[in-house]
Each structure stands twice: as C-alpha cells, then as structure tokens.
Scaffold this active site. Structure first.
Site, mmCIF file in Angstrom:
data_model
loop_
_atom_site.group_PDB
_atom_site.id
_atom_site.type_symbol
_atom_site.label_atom_id
_atom_site.label_comp_id
_atom_site.label_asym_id
_atom_site.label_seq_id
_atom_site.Cartn_x
_atom_site.Cartn_y
_atom_site.Cartn_z
ATOM 1 C CD1 TRP A 138 -1.406 -5.799 23.438
ATOM 2 C CD2 TRP A 138 -0.478 -4.221 22.152
ATOM 3 N NE1 TRP A 138 -2.417 -5.191 22.746
ATOM 4 C CE2 TRP A 138 -1.879 -4.213 21.951
ATOM 5 C CE3 TRP A 138 0.307 -3.326 21.443
ATOM 6 C CZ2 TRP A 138 -2.500 -3.339 21.069
ATOM 7 C CZ3 TRP A 138 -0.312 -2.447 20.567
ATOM 8 C CH2 TRP A 138 -1.703 -2.456 20.386
ATOM 9 C CD GLU B 78 -1.668 -2.377 1.731
ATOM 10 O OE1 GLU B 78 -0.456 -2.690 1.788
ATOM 11 O OE2 GLU B 78 -2.577 -3.145 2.100
HETATM 12 P P1 ADP Z 1 1.956 -8.846 1.878
HETATM 13 O O1 ADP Z 1 2.863 -9.629 2.804
HETATM 14 O O2 ADP Z 1 0.542 -8.752 2.371
HETATM 15 O O3 ADP Z 1 2.181 -9.083 0.432
HETATM 16 P P2 ADP Z 1 3.578 -6.582 1.904
HETATM 17 O O4 ADP Z 1 4.624 -7.268 1.171
HETATM 18 O O5 ADP Z 1 3.055 -5.308 1.468
HETATM 19 O O6 ADP Z 1 2.323 -7.410 2.014
HETATM 20 O O7 ADP Z 1 3.977 -6.602 3.410
HETATM 21 C C1 ADP Z 1 3.814 -5.529 4.250
HETATM 22 C C2 ADP Z 1 4.024 -5.951 5.660
HETATM 23 O O8 ADP Z 1 5.253 -6.672 5.814
HETATM 24 C C3 ADP Z 1 4.171 -4.775 6.589
HETATM 25 O O9 ADP Z 1 2.943 -4.216 6.929
HETATM 26 C C4 ADP Z 1 4.896 -5.405 7.757
HETATM 27 O O10 ADP Z 1 4.009 -6.107 8.591
HETATM 28 C C5 ADP Z 1 5.798 -6.411 7.093
HETATM 29 N N1 ADP Z 1 7.145 -5.854 6.959
HETATM 30 C C6 ADP Z 1 7.704 -5.318 5.867
HETATM 31 N N2 ADP Z 1 8.969 -4.945 6.126
HETATM 32 C C7 ADP Z 1 9.218 -5.237 7.420
HETATM 33 C C8 ADP Z 1 10.339 -5.080 8.299
HETATM 34 N N3 ADP Z 1 11.482 -4.579 7.897
HETATM 35 N N4 ADP Z 1 10.186 -5.487 9.572
HETATM 36 C C9 ADP Z 1 9.023 -6.013 10.012
HETATM 37 N N5 ADP Z 1 7.953 -6.207 9.237
HETATM 38 C C10 ADP Z 1 8.037 -5.818 7.958
#
Ligand code: ADP
Length: 568
Positions: free
Chosen positions: A447, A335
């Site tokens: 949490w 997004e």
């Molecule tokens: P999807 O996994 O739904 O395809 P994205 O690739 O857009 O979606 O993933 C986004 C999500 O991945 C973020 O909202 C977060 O939860 C996680 N994410 C991305 N980068 C990191 C990071 N460096 N550390 C922790 N979580 C991450």
C-alpha cells in the site's frame, strides 16, 4: 439469580429539545446572529429562538405531522434552519437535512427514500425545487424559509407557503413533550460517491451525547464565553453538532448563510467577535487567501476546527504561525454523527519538542469519550498500535450507526462499524488516516498512502491542490499518478515536484508521473472526487522509462497491507 441493584436516580430522557430549553432558560439573552440570503444581518436570542421553534412545532402539528414523520430541509446556516432543527425534533418528528449540492436526481431519490412529508427550503433553491417537485409526489407541501414579501416566483409546487405565514397564527405556548430518548431525531444521508446515498438515522440520545462529547475541552472546547461560527453547513452532518453543542454550553451562534467567500466570512468573524469556527479545508483556503491579499488579521478568533478531509499541514502552520490561531484537525463521518477523533495533545505529548508536536497535530488524533476505535488487517485480526501497521479503522459507540435507514442488513463486523478508512494508531492512541480503502494505491501488493503523497506536494508554494491516484501498470498492477492544480502566479516543473519526495518517503512511493490540470473534480461535500479522477485518467500511460525501485517490504510489510505478492 439475584436481581441487579438499580441506581435510584431520575430517569430523565436525553432529548434534543432539552438543549434549546436549557439555553433559553439559562442563556436566554445570548445572541444568535445570522447573515441572511438578502445580505442583511438578523439577530435575536436563544429565548426568541425557542419561542419560534415552538411556533413551528405547533404549525407542523396543525398540518397533521406526527412523531416519526420526516421533514426535509434544503437550507443554509441561519436562524430559520436552526428553528427547524428544534421545531421538528422537539415533538418527535425527524429533521432530514438535505445537501443541495448533490445532483437533482440524487436529491429527488433521497426525498423519496426518506419519504419526507414537507420540505422547508431557502429562496436560493427555488429553481431546484421547481425541478424536483414533480418527482416527489408524496411531499405534501413546500415551505419557503422567508416571508410573503420575499416569496420567489416559482412554477410548480403546490401548496407553497412562506415560513413566516405558517408560523404567524401560532403563539409558541407549547410544552416540549417528554419523548423516549431512543426515538429518531435527525436523518442525514452520506454523499453517495459510489451508488445511492445511505441514510444515517440518529436518535435523541445519540444527538445529545454527541453534543456533550463535542463540547469537551479536548474537542471543540465550547463555553458560554464563546462566539462560534459554523462554516460547515447545517446540511452536512448537522454542522458537526454545533447547533446542539452551542445551546448546551450557552455559546453565541453566528451563521454565515450562503456568504461563504473569504471576505464575507472574515467580516462576520470580526464584527461578531467570533472565537471559534469550524469547516472543511477548502473553505479555510478561501479565507486565508483573502486575508493574505487584503493584509488583514483576526482580532478575536482563537481556534478553528478543520476536518471532513485531510488538513494540509501547511494550513495548520499558516493559522498558527501567521495568525496565532490554534488549528485543530479532526476526523469523523456521517455514520458517527460525525465526531470521531481530534488532534489535541495530552500532557505528555505537549512536553515534546515543538516540531514533534506539530507532526502529531497533523494526525487525525485521539478519540473522545464515547468513541472506541481499532485497526483491523485483511485477515480480520486486530493490528498493533505502533504507528506503523495500517489497516481498516473500525469504531463503535453510542453515536455510531448500527444500521442504515430502510436497510435490513447490519454493516457491523463483530459489533464494530468498519469506516472504510485506512489508518495507523500509535502508542498514545493517536490515529492517522492514510487513505480511504477504495483510494489506496497497491503497487506490487504494497500500500502507498495517497494522502501522504498529496501532503508533500501541497507543501510546495506553487501547488494549490493535489490528488494522488492509482494508475494501471503492467508490472506492479498500480502505480501512483499525481494530478496537480497550480497557483496561477507561481511556476514549478514536474521534476522540481518529484525532487520534493527524495529522502522523505520510500522511493517506491514516489509518483511515476505528474500531470498539471486546471481543476480537480469534487464531491457535493467539497471533497476530492477520486472516483471521477480515476475515470478521467483511466487511459493515462505512465512514462515507461521510470524504474520502480524494489519495495523494501518485499514479503508483506506493514501488517494488514496488500494481498498480492510484493515486487521482488
Ligand atoms: P461523505 O463524504 O460520504 O458525505 P462524510 O462527510 O461522512 O461522508 O465523510 C466521511 C469521510 O471523510 C471519512 O470516512 C474520511 O474518509 C473522510 N474524512 C473526514 N475527516 C477527515 C480527516 N480529518 N482526514 C482525512 N479524511 C477525513
């Protein structure tokens, strides 16, 4: 009312085609190198790429594709996929990159939801297309990203044509039209771990601004002296914008195709003198394991971008201490096109003791210009930037989604996009993700950060992968359960792992139980599938003998934390 005094500068639209046109004109001889599915290496230049992208635009227009039509791709990182990025968006069509690792049902659903006119796919996906074609009746044609000689034997789709045959009658004499910069450019679906995937429809303006942001020195820091290898797939949020940032800066592009094992990546990095590479932690794990076993070292790589899920601190250390490669941890999401934050240090932070600098760099980091963020508590109020309070992370900016494709309701809350991630932000604006909202473990209303618990386990040499999930508990409602995949050749016991937590986290964060498994479930984008894991361990009974120490924040601790009463 006085009319505002407008600036008197040219109103040149920010279009995706301008990126490739710039590279072709000013870095015309810079190479784009692709390892092909067949195993050989293809090389040509930005100038060649633009010509072929124009041939594709001519071919698609001849097929009746119009501005706004969606063109799907199911393809690895390679030059033909890059041409598709530009040959579609360049004349106003929308490039819809599809993740082939999703379940076929989901892929068919996505193709139909996007209403794709044509699908361009790599030969490796021929069988998949055979299974899908019948279920996507509105697709007018299936184009195989190869030449006639390499057309795979396929059952179904008609009409089926090879990409080279499609391009052949066209000469590439074509002017990119001046589009409205707010026109749609790319369509990317989220992976849909819960419910159906949702589409994020980028604009030309958002794509170009994101590419500028991604190229900045405190982001990917790309230049025309770089050779960049995106390991992150072009079907995963446009390979984090590298196919746009590289032509913008004139960096050489190196594509690995489907050769993503440690040895192949290492060899390609060495032969193409790669300076910068980006990918998710799982890929780096494969590369680092290979390098350790083979006893080899990088000779040109200067930095890696690691994101998509939390980067285990041990990985940052291995890159830097053992190989002298700067590892930059970043955070983002589909997004957000996707870049949100990066953990590079500012002047003041870089003067602090080395251990503190390291700890900072394990965070998700600061925003880049173009993104604004804040954290919000359960009551909807903004939380302080003190590095302690945690709440849901909200973002806004010109490359952040306003609404999902084909959906009327806006996901925004007071003009901000709620990311679904839980985070802290410190005084310097350094953000740290502690969880996904849906993965948070609530013990007696407080949490527990599953990511912190996993990171500590990952620091043990015997642990290959760790997942911490909530397990039902009669008294505290949920308690943490740690699920571990062990390296084959190193031994470790449950008690040794539990001892790791003593003195490092609050006692009530220590997992109630540890279970060893052979493998953990992953999503199509290679992330831990905690939903599945929670299902698998739904009936797991925690050992009763363990006493949960009282939670120190007994009357609601960190602002914005749990909503049920804390244990007394
Ligand atoms: P999807 O996994 O739904 O395809 P994205 O690739 O857009 O979606 O993933 C986004 C999500 O991945 C973020 O909202 C977060 O939860 C996680 N994410 C991305 N980068 C990191 C990071 N460096 N550390 C922790 N979580 C991450």
């Amino acid at each position: 009312m006085t009319t505002p005094l407008h600036g008197q500068m040219m109103d040149v639209p920010l279009t995706v085609s301008s990126l490739l046109a710039h590279a072709s004109r000013h870095f015309g001889t810079t190479e784009i190198v692709s390892k092909r599915i067949e195993g050989d290496v293809h090389r040509y230049t930005y100038r060649d790429c633009e010509k072929r992208a124009k041939q594709l635009a001519q071919a698609l227009i001849a097929l009746g594709v119009e501005a706004g039509d969606r063109i799907g791709t199911l393809a690895w990182n390679g030059y033909r996929h890059l041409e598709t990025y530009y040959g579609t968006t360049g004349f106003g069509a929308v490039c819809h990159t599809i993740n082939p690792r999703l379940f076929p049902d989901q892929i068919a659903w996505i193709i139909n939801d996007a209403d794709d006119r044509y699908i361009l796919f790599d030969t490796t996906f021929a069988q998949l297309i055979d299974r899908l074609a019948q279920r996507c009746p509105r697709v007018r044609g299936w184009i195989v990203l190869t030449d006639d000689e390499h057309l795979p034997a396929m059952r179904s789709p008609t009409p089926l044509v090879s990409y080279e045959t499609l391009l052949e009658p066209h000469d590439g004499t074509f002017d990119w039209p001046l589009l409205d910069e707010r026109q749609a450019s790319y369509l990317c679906y989220t992976s849909g771990t819960t419910g159906n995937p949702k589409g994020a429809l980028y604009s030309h303006r958002s794509t170009v601004l994101h590419a500028l942001g991604a190229s900045l020195p405190d982001a990917m820091g790309l230049s025309s002296r770089d050779s960049v290898l995106p390991v992150v797939p072009m079907f995963h949020v446009n390979a984090w914008g590298i196919p746009h940032a590289a032509p913008l800066t004139g960096a050489k592009l190196v594509f690995p195709g489907n050769h993503l094992d440690g040895e192949s990546l290492f060899e390609l990095m060495e032969t193409e003198r790669v300076t910068c590479s980006n990918g998710v932690p799982t890929v780096w794990l494969g590369l680092l394991n290979y390098m350790k076993e083979a006893g080899v070292r990088f000779s040109s790589l200067q930095r890696t971008g690691i994101g998509g899920s939390t980067c285990p601190p041990a990985m940052l250390r291995t890159f830097e201490d053992e190989y002298g490669v700067e590892a930059i941890h970043g955070w983002g999401m589909t997004e957000m096109s996707p870049i949100g934050t990066l953990a590079t240090l500012n002047w003041d932070q870089s003067q602090r003791p080395p251990e503190e600098q390291r700890r900072l760099r394990e965070n998700q980091g600061h925003v880049i210009y173009g993104v604004d963020m804040k954290i919000v508590g359960d009551d909807g109020r903004d939380l302080p930037w003190d590095g302690v309070a945690f709440g849901e992370l909200h973002v806004r900016g010109p490359w952040v989604i306003e609404r999902y494709f084909q959906k009327d309701d806006s996901p925004l809350v007071n003009g901000w996009f709620p990311t679904g991630d839980v985070a802290t932000i410190d005084r310097d604006g350094f953000m740290r993700i502690t969880d996904r909202c849906k993965d948070v473990i609530k013990s007696g209303g407080e949490w527990i950060s599953s990511i912190e618990v996993e990171n500590l386990a990952m620091a043990h040499p015997a642990v290959a992968e760790a997942a911490c999930i909530a397990c039902a508990h009669p008294k505290w409602s949920q308690r943490p359960l740690l699920v571990i995949v062990k390296h084959k050749d190193v031994e470790v016991t449950r008690d040794e792992l539990l001892a790791l937590y003593e003195g490092k986290v609050a006692k009530w964060w220590i997992p109630d139980d540890i279970v060893f498994v052979n493998e953990l479930p992953h999503t199509a984008t290679g992330k831990l599938n905690k939903l599945k894991l929670r299902e698998l361990f739904r009936d797991h009974v925690l050992p009763l003998q363990r006493e949960v120490p009282n939670c120190p924040h007994s009357k609601r601790g960190a602002a914005g934390s749990g909503s049920t009463p804390a244990p007394e």
